[in-house]
Design an enzyme around this catalytic site. Structure first.
Site, PDB file in Angstrom:
ATOM      1  N   HIS A  61       0.855  -1.190   0.000  1.00  0.00           N
ATOM      2  CA  HIS A  61       0.000   0.000   0.000  1.00  0.00           C
ATOM      3  C   HIS A  61       0.891   1.240   0.000  1.00  0.00           C
ATOM      4  O   HIS A  61       1.268   1.754   1.059  1.00  0.00           O
ATOM      5  CB  HIS A  61      -0.906  -0.016   1.241  1.00  0.00           C
ATOM      6  CG  HIS A  61      -1.911   1.092   1.289  1.00  0.00           C
ATOM      7  ND1 HIS A  61      -3.272   0.868   1.219  1.00  0.00           N
ATOM      8  CD2 HIS A  61      -1.769   2.425   1.418  1.00  0.00           C
ATOM      9  CE1 HIS A  61      -3.916   2.026   1.306  1.00  0.00           C
ATOM     10  NE2 HIS A  61      -3.008   2.989   1.434  1.00  0.00           N
ATOM     11  N   HIS A  63       1.521   5.100  -2.011  1.00  0.00           N
ATOM     12  CA  HIS A  63       1.125   6.156  -2.947  1.00  0.00           C
ATOM     13  C   HIS A  63       2.366   6.550  -3.740  1.00  0.00           C
ATOM     14  O   HIS A  63       3.009   7.558  -3.460  1.00  0.00           O
ATOM     15  CB  HIS A  63       0.534   7.340  -2.191  1.00  0.00           C
ATOM     16  CG  HIS A  63      -0.730   7.006  -1.454  1.00  0.00           C
ATOM     17  ND1 HIS A  63      -1.974   7.077  -2.040  1.00  0.00           N
ATOM     18  CD2 HIS A  63      -0.931   6.550  -0.184  1.00  0.00           C
ATOM     19  CE1 HIS A  63      -2.901   6.705  -1.162  1.00  0.00           C
ATOM     20  NE2 HIS A  63      -2.290   6.377  -0.022  1.00  0.00           N
ATOM     21  N   GLY A  69      -3.651  15.944  -0.736  1.00  0.00           N
ATOM     22  CA  GLY A  69      -4.399  16.930  -1.497  1.00  0.00           C
ATOM     23  C   GLY A  69      -5.732  17.278  -0.883  1.00  0.00           C
ATOM     24  O   GLY A  69      -6.513  18.032  -1.470  1.00  0.00           O
ATOM     25  N   GLU A  70      -6.001  16.776   0.329  1.00  0.00           N
ATOM     26  CA  GLU A  70      -7.320  16.964   0.933  1.00  0.00           C
ATOM     27  C   GLU A  70      -7.488  18.306   1.638  1.00  0.00           C
ATOM     28  O   GLU A  70      -8.589  18.647   2.054  1.00  0.00           O
ATOM     29  CB  GLU A  70      -7.583  15.838   1.930  1.00  0.00           C
ATOM     30  CG  GLU A  70      -7.662  14.485   1.292  1.00  0.00           C
ATOM     31  CD  GLU A  70      -7.095  13.392   2.179  1.00  0.00           C
ATOM     32  OE1 GLU A  70      -7.866  12.515   2.574  1.00  0.00           O
ATOM     33  OE2 GLU A  70      -5.889  13.432   2.468  1.00  0.00           O
ATOM     34  N   THR A  99      -7.412   9.471  -2.119  1.00  0.00           N
ATOM     35  CA  THR A  99      -8.518  10.425  -2.185  1.00  0.00           C
ATOM     36  C   THR A  99      -8.581  11.115  -3.534  1.00  0.00           C
ATOM     37  O   THR A  99      -9.654  11.299  -4.106  1.00  0.00           O
ATOM     38  CB  THR A  99      -8.360  11.499  -1.087  1.00  0.00           C
ATOM     39  OG1 THR A  99      -8.061  10.869   0.141  1.00  0.00           O
ATOM     40  CG2 THR A  99      -9.619  12.325  -0.948  1.00  0.00           C
ATOM     41  N   TYR A 130     -10.263   5.877  -4.342  1.00  0.00           N
ATOM     42  CA  TYR A 130     -11.266   5.905  -3.278  1.00  0.00           C
ATOM     43  C   TYR A 130     -12.693   5.675  -3.794  1.00  0.00           C
ATOM     44  O   TYR A 130     -13.550   5.210  -3.046  1.00  0.00           O
ATOM     45  CB  TYR A 130     -11.252   7.281  -2.601  1.00  0.00           C
ATOM     46  CG  TYR A 130     -10.416   7.400  -1.346  1.00  0.00           C
ATOM     47  CD1 TYR A 130      -9.255   6.664  -1.153  1.00  0.00           C
ATOM     48  CD2 TYR A 130     -10.795   8.295  -0.346  1.00  0.00           C
ATOM     49  CE1 TYR A 130      -8.503   6.811  -0.008  1.00  0.00           C
ATOM     50  CE2 TYR A 130     -10.050   8.447   0.806  1.00  0.00           C
ATOM     51  CZ  TYR A 130      -8.902   7.703   0.979  1.00  0.00           C
ATOM     52  OH  TYR A 130      -8.159   7.857   2.109  1.00  0.00           O
ATOM     53  N   ARG A 227      -7.007   1.618  12.841  1.00  0.00           N
ATOM     54  CA  ARG A 227      -7.178   3.045  13.114  1.00  0.00           C
ATOM     55  C   ARG A 227      -8.082   3.296  14.329  1.00  0.00           C
ATOM     56  O   ARG A 227      -8.060   4.389  14.902  1.00  0.00           O
ATOM     57  CB  ARG A 227      -7.713   3.787  11.897  1.00  0.00           C
ATOM     58  CG  ARG A 227      -9.112   3.480  11.493  1.00  0.00           C
ATOM     59  CD  ARG A 227      -9.648   4.541  10.539  1.00  0.00           C
ATOM     60  NE  ARG A 227      -8.966   4.607   9.268  1.00  0.00           N
ATOM     61  CZ  ARG A 227      -8.205   5.627   8.885  1.00  0.00           C
ATOM     62  NH1 ARG A 227      -8.008   6.655   9.683  1.00  0.00           N
ATOM     63  NH2 ARG A 227      -7.664   5.629   7.684  1.00  0.00           N
ATOM     64  N   ASP A 284       1.353   2.731   3.919  1.00  0.00           N
ATOM     65  CA  ASP A 284       0.657   3.927   3.424  1.00  0.00           C
ATOM     66  C   ASP A 284       1.667   4.974   2.968  1.00  0.00           C
ATOM     67  O   ASP A 284       1.411   6.176   3.027  1.00  0.00           O
ATOM     68  CB  ASP A 284      -0.284   4.507   4.482  1.00  0.00           C
ATOM     69  CG  ASP A 284      -1.400   5.351   3.875  1.00  0.00           C
ATOM     70  OD1 ASP A 284      -1.577   5.330   2.648  1.00  0.00           O
ATOM     71  OD2 ASP A 284      -2.099   6.055   4.638  1.00  0.00           O
TER      72      ASP A 284
END
Length: 389
Positions: A61, A63, A69-70, A99, A130, A227, A284
């Protein structure tokens, strides 16, 4: 060129004791108790003097084009550099979109995957992101998996998250079925990799899907399940039904009060009666790590694959045997995602090797038969990385 590693304390990931490992090209061609006789051949010989030799870590996992970018366009994270993986002992990655599956595309993701391959890493991709309808290369999840070699499934489709497209069970079942059938057609993993947010619904949709459809449990691969403590409890129950769950190695500095730290999650899993091959851990890497205070963004950072090296050292420091700590980082993700030759040290396997130092961290890393890290320093760097001073 042949490379002969002498006197390795070999973990394949199961402990094999002292062995001598011979690498030719990108493969392991010999693992022996006696020193092989190679007279007349050009051989690079490295005496490990009893240091631990483990498989390269598999990070399922990442990126690879950057995440985030949120919180505005300036918060889009940059793509991690090659050495961000190799110095952490990571030799295989699965890239994905998060996202932002609007301005970042599957075509751009694949371009970065191909770039990492040319720089010496092993890399694959999840199609989509997403949201539904999915971002794909061909217009179809099934066709992407069936026709595009690096694509092994769909990910990270978001559920139980305010940023998701709020998919229904029927929509989730349709994309899971597409993954499964594409896997049958190709021999690929055909896995649906699912982002879990902190919504109260938790894993409800996944339980409903398994109860009401014929989609096999192995098709589902929920991540970020640590989480929340309650979500992790749900995930352990789901693992009992055949689902492989994925813990995220969130940096402790960004942990929330209700989060289960990755090391605690791994220990809890190992202490349970669940099959050991139902747990993977990923980083992540490249994803954003926002820190909020009273609802206000006060700091922004991004994750790296280094979290996996940190986790391994943490587990060993807690007394977890190396043979127990390694599979969620090596053989289990490689097996579940059907990555040929990865995650194990065996005859004919990929020459992805990590030497652990006395501090339980990677000191030397070989990816596809080439040394990328020596004595803790990257000796191979990405195209746009600055060389060491």
């Amino acid at each position: 060129m042949l490379t002969l590693l002498l006197h390795a304390d070999l973990y394949a990931p199961e402990p094999l004791g002292r062995r001598h490992v011979l690498v030719a090209g990108e493969q392991i061609v010999s693992i022996t108790e006696a020193v092989p006789q190679l007279a007349g051949l050009a051989v690079e010989t490295v005496d490990l003097e009893g240091r631990r030799l483990i498989p390269g870590l598999v990070d399922a996992h990442v990126h690879v084009t950057g995440g985030g970018g949120e919180a505005g366009p300036e918060t889009a994270a940059p793509a991690p550099a090659l050495s961000a993986y190799t110095t952490a002992g990571v030799t295989s990655v699965i890239g994905l979109l998060g996202t932002d599956d609007t301005t970042r595309t599957t075509a751009g993701l694949l371009r970065r995957v191909y770039g990492l391959r040319r720089e010496g890493l092993s890399a694959w991709a999840w199609t989509g992101g997403y949201h539904l309808p999915p971002t794909t290369l061909t217009g179809s999840v099934r066709t992407d998996v069936a026709s595009v070699e690096p694509i092994i499934g769909f990910g990270e489709l978001a559920v139980s998250d305010h940023r998701s497209s709020q998919p229904t069970m029927a929509e989730l079942a349709r994309v899971a079925a597409d993954c499964h059938v594409a896997g049958l057609m190709t021999g690929k993993a055909g896995v649906l990799h699912l982002h879990l947010g902190d919504g109260a619904r938790g894993l409800d949709l996944l339980r409903e899907l398994l109860a009401e459809t014929e989609v096999p449990a192995r098709t589902l691969h929920p991540t970020h399940v640590n989480r929340r403590s309650g979500l992790f409890d749900e995930a352990l129950a789901l693992a009992a039904s055949g689902v492989t769950i994925d813990v995220t190695a969130f940096p402790p500095a960004f942990a929330t009060t209700d989060e289960v730290l990755a090391a605690d999650a791994v220990v809890r899993f190992l202490d349970s009666d669940l099959p050991r091959d139902r747990l993977t851990v990923s980083s992540d890497g490249g994803g954003c790590l926002p820190e909020f205070r009273d609802g206000r963004l006060v700091r922004m950072d991004f994750a790296t694959s280094g979290a996996l090296a940190d986790l391994l050292a943490d587990l060993l420091g807690r007394g977890v045997p190396l043979a127990d700590a390694l599979p969620p980082l090596t053989s289990t993700p490689a097996g579940h995602l059907r990555l040929p030759g990865k995650g194990r040290l065996a005859l004919g396997a990929s020459a992805d090797l990590v030497v652990l130092g006395d501090d339980d961290r990677p000191s030397d890393v070989m990816a596809r038969g080439r040394w990328h890290v020596r004595d803790g320093r990257a000796v191979v760097r990405g195209t746009f990385e600055r060389p060491d001073a």
